[in-house]
Design a protein around this motif. Sequence first.
Motif, PDB file in Angstrom:
ATOM      1  N   UNK A  35       0.858  -1.178   0.000  1.00 33.53           N
ATOM      2  CA  UNK A  35       0.000   0.000   0.000  1.00 33.53           C
ATOM      3  C   UNK A  35       0.899   1.234   0.000  1.00 33.53           C
ATOM      4  N   UNK A  36       0.861   1.996  -1.074  1.00 36.39           N
ATOM      5  CA  UNK A  36       1.716   3.162  -1.241  1.00 36.39           C
ATOM      6  C   UNK A  36       0.869   4.417  -1.050  1.00 36.39           C
ATOM      7  N   UNK A  54      -5.791   3.593  12.026  1.00 37.99           N
ATOM      8  CA  UNK A  54      -7.207   3.233  11.982  1.00 37.99           C
ATOM      9  C   UNK A  54      -7.490   1.993  11.150  1.00 37.99           C
ATOM     10  N   UNK A  55      -6.490   1.484  10.414  1.00 41.00           N
ATOM     11  CA  UNK A  55      -6.706   0.272   9.631  1.00 41.00           C
ATOM     12  C   UNK A  55      -7.009  -0.896  10.558  1.00 41.00           C
ATOM     13  N   UNK A  56      -7.906  -1.764  10.130  1.00 42.75           N
ATOM     14  CA  UNK A  56      -8.317  -2.879  10.991  1.00 42.75           C
ATOM     15  C   UNK A  56      -7.316  -4.020  10.989  1.00 42.75           C
ATOM     16  N   UNK A  57      -6.442  -4.058   9.984  1.00 37.62           N
ATOM     17  CA  UNK A  57      -5.402  -5.093   9.970  1.00 37.62           C
ATOM     18  C   UNK A  57      -4.126  -4.503   9.395  1.00 37.62           C
ATOM     19  N   UNK A  58      -3.004  -5.119   9.693  1.00 37.31           N
ATOM     20  CA  UNK A  58      -1.706  -4.622   9.271  1.00 37.31           C
ATOM     21  C   UNK A  58      -1.563  -4.692   7.754  1.00 37.31           C
ATOM     22  N   UNK A 293     -11.928   2.732   6.807  1.00 39.23           N
ATOM     23  CA  UNK A 293     -12.950   1.741   6.452  1.00 39.23           C
ATOM     24  C   UNK A 293     -13.245   1.780   4.947  1.00 39.23           C
ATOM     25  N   UNK A 294     -13.301   2.979   4.409  1.00 38.46           N
ATOM     26  CA  UNK A 294     -13.573   3.125   2.979  1.00 38.46           C
ATOM     27  C   UNK A 294     -12.449   2.518   2.152  1.00 38.46           C
ATOM     28  N   UNK A 295     -11.210   2.801   2.532  1.00 33.50           N
ATOM     29  CA  UNK A 295     -10.069   2.251   1.813  1.00 33.50           C
ATOM     30  C   UNK A 295     -10.052   0.733   1.875  1.00 33.50           C
ATOM     31  N   UNK A 296     -10.258   0.183   3.058  1.00 33.51           N
ATOM     32  CA  UNK A 296     -10.222  -1.271   3.197  1.00 33.51           C
ATOM     33  C   UNK A 296     -11.324  -1.933   2.396  1.00 33.51           C
ATOM     34  N   UNK A 299     -10.022  -1.621  -1.295  1.00 34.25           N
ATOM     35  CA  UNK A 299      -8.802  -2.353  -1.590  1.00 34.25           C
ATOM     36  C   UNK A 299      -8.941  -3.848  -1.403  1.00 34.25           C
ATOM     37  N   UNK A 300      -9.777  -4.266  -0.453  1.00 35.14           N
ATOM     38  CA  UNK A 300      -9.922  -5.692  -0.144  1.00 35.14           C
ATOM     39  C   UNK A 300     -11.020  -6.367  -0.937  1.00 35.14           C
ATOM     40  N   UNK A 301     -11.755  -5.604  -1.755  1.00 38.37           N
ATOM     41  CA  UNK A 301     -12.851  -6.191  -2.518  1.00 38.37           C
ATOM     42  C   UNK A 301     -12.312  -7.199  -3.538  1.00 38.37           C
ATOM     43  N   UNK A 302     -13.090  -8.207  -3.809  1.00 40.96           N
ATOM     44  CA  UNK A 302     -12.664  -9.248  -4.760  1.00 40.96           C
ATOM     45  C   UNK A 302     -12.535  -8.625  -6.142  1.00 40.96           C
TER      46      UNK A 302
END
Length: 302
Positions: A35-36, A54-58, A293-296, A299-302
């Motif tokens: 993640x840049x 604030x990210x939920x995971x590293x 939350x918005x970024x995750x 970014x994590x969407x399939x």
Amino acid sequence: MYQVQRVSRSEFVPIRHLDYHVRLWGEPVPGQAPLVLVHGWMDVAASYQFVVDALSHDRHVIAPDWRGYGLTAGSPTDNYWFPDYLADLDFLLDHYAGSQPVDLVGHSMGGNVVMFYAGVRPERIRRLVNLEGFGMPATRPAQAPGRYARWIDELKSLHRGEMALKAYDGPDGVARRLMKTNPRLKQDQADWLAGHWARPNAGGQWEILGDAAHKIVNAQLFRVDEVLELYRRISAPTLVVEASDNSLDQWWQGKYSLAEFHERLAAVPDLRRALIEDAGHMLHHDQPQALARLLEGFLDAA
């Protein structure tokens, strides 16, 4: 003082005759895109600390100080050119990611950089996020003579010392300046940012870590036709995030509007937009949890 949740580390990387300062969080994860995060005008990489916390995971996060900002020394020149940011980013991705595509996020000026870069190197971007990077008003060729003249005049003003950035008696003054610019910024955040946004000089005054030459107008006109061609070449899914408080009207006084920016975005092939409520231009300071939350989600969407 703000309590950091995820501690960063610093590295200096030789990039195009500069020692580029890069702030890193986490470690590389096999199979996960780095993640840049790239900052905006008169900002620094540390500005993203609140969102990283604030990210939920590293995540393995890579955030450079652009040339002439933060702990990256300025180039041996008296002004800055936008294409240099694209080249610097490309060299940095060579160093940290190799051929692996990255998730690329940029704020304000950095948002414009990442949109342009994603059109130049579409294969290097897995997902793209633009935070309040609106671009500039359209220009006309007839403006070129006046623009070049203004550029030369501002260079002379810089060399006469007339464009120097204000210094402060201490970090408290820097924090007050940050809170004046962004009334939503909390005291603990401002106190923490002050130590990354400025440093004491030999005389004990606190100086902003930004080269005054960044204030000089770009000698070349902003060409919307070129911008649209870059936008059309973006292949990554793209998220454009805006704050509920529209800054464009204040900045451009009718010369450029949010509606015009949205018209330009129609050129981006795979686009979605989102709004962060109760936030201004520095939305990564105002609503870091909502932005994380918005970024995750994107970014994590399939």
